[in-house]
Structures are given as structure tokens and as C-alpha cells.
Design a protein around this motif. Structure first.
Motif, PDB file in Angstrom:
ATOM      1  N   ALA A   1       0.825  -1.220   0.000  1.00 41.95           N
ATOM      2  CA  ALA A   1       0.000   0.000   0.000  1.00 41.95           C
ATOM      3  C   ALA A   1       0.854   1.263   0.000  1.00 41.95           C
ATOM      4  O   ALA A   1       0.449   2.293  -0.550  1.00 41.95           O
ATOM      5  CB  ALA A   1      -0.943   0.003   1.205  1.00 41.95           C
ATOM      6  N   ALA A   2       2.054   1.180   0.583  1.00 42.44           N
ATOM      7  CA  ALA A   2       2.934   2.347   0.656  1.00 42.44           C
ATOM      8  C   ALA A   2       3.705   2.578  -0.642  1.00 42.44           C
ATOM      9  O   ALA A   2       4.440   3.544  -0.758  1.00 42.44           O
ATOM     10  CB  ALA A   2       3.907   2.198   1.824  1.00 42.44           C
ATOM     11  N   GLY A   3       3.537   1.671  -1.602  1.00 38.33           N
ATOM     12  CA  GLY A   3       4.165   1.868  -2.902  1.00 38.33           C
ATOM     13  C   GLY A   3       5.511   1.203  -3.080  1.00 38.33           C
ATOM     14  O   GLY A   3       6.337   1.683  -3.862  1.00 38.33           O
ATOM     15  N   ALA A   4       5.756   0.095  -2.386  1.00 39.93           N
ATOM     16  CA  ALA A   4       7.016  -0.629  -2.567  1.00 39.93           C
ATOM     17  C   ALA A   4       7.187  -1.006  -4.034  1.00 39.93           C
ATOM     18  O   ALA A   4       6.224  -1.319  -4.723  1.00 39.93           O
ATOM     19  CB  ALA A   4       7.035  -1.884  -1.695  1.00 39.93           C
ATOM     20  N   ALA A   5       8.423  -0.964  -4.503  1.00 38.37           N
ATOM     21  CA  ALA A   5       8.719  -1.289  -5.899  1.00 38.37           C
ATOM     22  C   ALA A   5       8.665  -2.790  -6.159  1.00 38.37           C
ATOM     23  O   ALA A   5       8.646  -3.223  -7.305  1.00 38.37           O
ATOM     24  CB  ALA A   5      10.091  -0.747  -6.282  1.00 38.37           C
ATOM     25  N   GLY A   6       8.631  -3.581  -5.117  1.00 38.86           N
ATOM     26  CA  GLY A   6       8.551  -5.031  -5.230  1.00 38.86           C
ATOM     27  C   GLY A   6       8.712  -5.661  -3.867  1.00 38.86           C
ATOM     28  O   GLY A   6       9.264  -5.047  -2.946  1.00 38.86           O
ATOM     29  N   LEU A   7       8.202  -6.879  -3.728  1.00 41.34           N
ATOM     30  CA  LEU A   7       8.287  -7.610  -2.463  1.00 41.34           C
ATOM     31  C   LEU A   7       8.701  -9.045  -2.729  1.00 41.34           C
ATOM     32  O   LEU A   7       8.205  -9.667  -3.676  1.00 41.34           O
ATOM     33  CB  LEU A   7       6.933  -7.649  -1.751  1.00 41.34           C
ATOM     34  CG  LEU A   7       6.289  -6.348  -1.296  1.00 41.34           C
ATOM     35  CD1 LEU A   7       4.860  -6.610  -0.816  1.00 41.34           C
ATOM     36  CD2 LEU A   7       7.105  -5.719  -0.192  1.00 41.34           C
ATOM     37  N   LEU A   8       9.574  -9.564  -1.898  1.00 46.25           N
ATOM     38  CA  LEU A   8       9.831 -10.991  -1.858  1.00 46.25           C
ATOM     39  C   LEU A   8       9.444 -11.436  -0.456  1.00 46.25           C
ATOM     40  O   LEU A   8       9.937 -10.894   0.526  1.00 46.25           O
ATOM     41  CB  LEU A   8      11.298 -11.331  -2.109  1.00 46.25           C
ATOM     42  CG  LEU A   8      11.536 -12.846  -2.136  1.00 46.25           C
ATOM     43  CD1 LEU A   8      12.358 -13.240  -3.340  1.00 46.25           C
ATOM     44  CD2 LEU A   8      12.150 -13.341  -0.858  1.00 46.25           C
ATOM     45  N   ILE A   9       8.511 -12.383  -0.385  1.00 45.57           N
ATOM     46  CA  ILE A   9       8.023 -12.879   0.901  1.00 45.57           C
ATOM     47  C   ILE A   9       8.507 -14.311   1.062  1.00 45.57           C
ATOM     48  O   ILE A   9       8.316 -15.136   0.168  1.00 45.57           O
ATOM     49  CB  ILE A   9       6.484 -12.835   0.961  1.00 45.57           C
ATOM     50  CG1 ILE A   9       5.976 -11.416   0.669  1.00 45.57           C
ATOM     51  CG2 ILE A   9       5.988 -13.327   2.320  1.00 45.57           C
ATOM     52  CD1 ILE A   9       4.500 -11.353   0.343  1.00 45.57           C
ATOM     53  N   ALA A  10       9.151 -14.593   2.200  1.00 43.10           N
ATOM     54  CA  ALA A  10       9.634 -15.938   2.503  1.00 43.10           C
ATOM     55  C   ALA A  10       8.992 -16.401   3.795  1.00 43.10           C
ATOM     56  O   ALA A  10       8.956 -15.665   4.777  1.00 43.10           O
ATOM     57  CB  ALA A  10      11.148 -15.938   2.639  1.00 43.10           C
TER      58      ALA A  10
ATOM     59  N   GLY B   1       3.617  -2.550 -11.059  1.00 41.91           N
ATOM     60  CA  GLY B   1       4.300  -1.549 -10.250  1.00 41.91           C
ATOM     61  C   GLY B   1       4.828  -2.088  -8.940  1.00 41.91           C
ATOM     62  O   GLY B   1       5.709  -1.504  -8.320  1.00 41.91           O
ATOM     63  N   CYS B   2       4.268  -3.212  -8.480  1.00 43.89           N
ATOM     64  CA  CYS B   2       4.757  -3.858  -7.256  1.00 43.89           C
ATOM     65  C   CYS B   2       4.675  -5.372  -7.436  1.00 43.89           C
ATOM     66  O   CYS B   2       3.782  -6.027  -6.902  1.00 43.89           O
ATOM     67  CB  CYS B   2       3.949  -3.424  -6.025  1.00 43.89           C
ATOM     68  SG  CYS B   2       4.571  -4.155  -4.475  1.00 43.89           S
ATOM     69  N   PRO B   3       5.616  -5.931  -8.208  1.00 41.82           N
ATOM     70  CA  PRO B   3       5.626  -7.387  -8.344  1.00 41.82           C
ATOM     71  C   PRO B   3       5.960  -8.042  -7.008  1.00 41.82           C
ATOM     72  O   PRO B   3       6.743  -7.503  -6.225  1.00 41.82           O
ATOM     73  CB  PRO B   3       6.714  -7.648  -9.380  1.00 41.82           C
ATOM     74  CG  PRO B   3       7.582  -6.438  -9.340  1.00 41.82           C
ATOM     75  CD  PRO B   3       6.707  -5.294  -8.913  1.00 41.82           C
ATOM     76  N   VAL B   4       5.315  -9.181  -6.749  1.00 41.11           N
ATOM     77  CA  VAL B   4       5.521  -9.881  -5.478  1.00 41.11           C
ATOM     78  C   VAL B   4       5.859 -11.339  -5.773  1.00 41.11           C
ATOM     79  O   VAL B   4       5.162 -11.995  -6.546  1.00 41.11           O
ATOM     80  CB  VAL B   4       4.269  -9.792  -4.579  1.00 41.11           C
ATOM     81  CG1 VAL B   4       4.532 -10.466  -3.236  1.00 41.11           C
ATOM     82  CG2 VAL B   4       3.840  -8.349  -4.382  1.00 41.11           C
ATOM     83  N   VAL B   5       6.928 -11.821  -5.144  1.00 40.31           N
ATOM     84  CA  VAL B   5       7.368 -13.201  -5.288  1.00 40.31           C
ATOM     85  C   VAL B   5       7.277 -13.854  -3.917  1.00 40.31           C
ATOM     86  O   VAL B   5       7.698 -13.265  -2.917  1.00 40.31           O
ATOM     87  CB  VAL B   5       8.822 -13.264  -5.814  1.00 40.31           C
ATOM     88  CG1 VAL B   5       9.334 -14.694  -5.837  1.00 40.31           C
ATOM     89  CG2 VAL B   5       8.926 -12.614  -7.185  1.00 40.31           C
TER      90      VAL B   5
END
Length: 133
Positions: free
Chosen positions: A21-30, A48-52
Motif C-alpha cells: 500500500a505504501a508503494g514498494a517497488a517489489g516484495l519478496l516474501i519468505a 508496479g509492485c511485483p511480489v514473489v
């Protein structure tokens, strides 16, 4: 780009939603639990915010190295490394690391400190708990 590592007893869902929501350019969640990070990644992934999402245990240096490699390969340079544990969250800014040091060694040290801050004392390995004198 943000890496969120979830420890046993923790949850990274709220943290991931806040970064998204804050506009991160991407996230990797483990997450230690198979399928949890992947499901959350599918929910949050957007232009705009790809998430893996991946399974991994940041108690193991090899898993941290794999997370860093995966994040950089698929999402770009890591700005923040967040640890979500049973006693809260700890966010480490990797942009502040000195460039002349071994980046992975520094990440391992910072993540080790973060784990210590978000894991209850009674759940830490015996070697980490001071003995009563």
C-alpha cells in the motif's frame, strides 16, 4: 524492493500489505510454511509492485543467500529486509551498508540481530539464553 522473512510463529501478511500500500517497488516474501508466501504473493502481486513468494528459513545462512539472490534476480536491489516473528517485526535498511564490506556477511549479521529481537527468549536455542549464576 523489500524482502520479508517470516519466522515460525510470525506473520508477514500485514507487513506485506503495508509495504504494498505504501508503494514498494517489489516484495519478496519468505515463509517457513510451504504455500503461505506463494499465496500471499499471488494476492498482492500487481503492476508496479511485483511480489514473489518462496519457502525459506532465515535461520540458515544458505537460505538467506538464496533469498537475496532470488530477490535481486527477479525484483532488483534490496532496500529493506524485514523479519516478522512471534514478538513483532524488525526492519533492516540494507541501503546503509558500507559498500566496501562483504554484503552477504553484513546481511547475515543484521538478520541474526533482527531474529534475536523478534523471537521470544524462551523459544531461542539454549546457547542464546544466559545461564543463571
Amino acid at each position: 524492493m523489500v524482502v520479508i522473512a517470516v519466522l515460525d510463529g510470525g506473520s508477514g501478511a500485514d507487513l506485506a500489505r503495508r509495504f504494498s500500500a505504501a508503494g514498494a517497488a517489489g516484495l519478496l516474501i519468505a515463509d517457513l510454511r510451504p504455500g503461505i508466501a506463494e499465496d500471499l504473493a499471488a494476492e498482492l502481486d500487481r503492476p508496479g509492485c511485483p511480489v514473489v513468494g518462496v519457502s525459506g528459513d532465515i535461520h540458515h545462512p544458505a537460505d538467506i543467500a538464496a533469498l537475496v539472490d532470488t530477490a535481486v534476480k527477479h525484483l532488483g536491489p534490496i532496500d529493506l529486509f524485514a523479519v516478522a516473528g512471534p514478538d513483532g517485526e524488525r526492519i533492516v535498511q540494507l541501503a546503509d551498508l558500507p559498500g566496501h564490506l562483504d554484503p552477504l556477511a553484513e546481511v547475515l549479521a543484521l538478520v541474526g540481530e533482527a531474529i534475536g529481537e523478534v523471537v521470544p527468549t524462551q523459544r531461542r536455542p539454549v546457547a542464546d539464553v544466559p545461564l543463571a549464576g
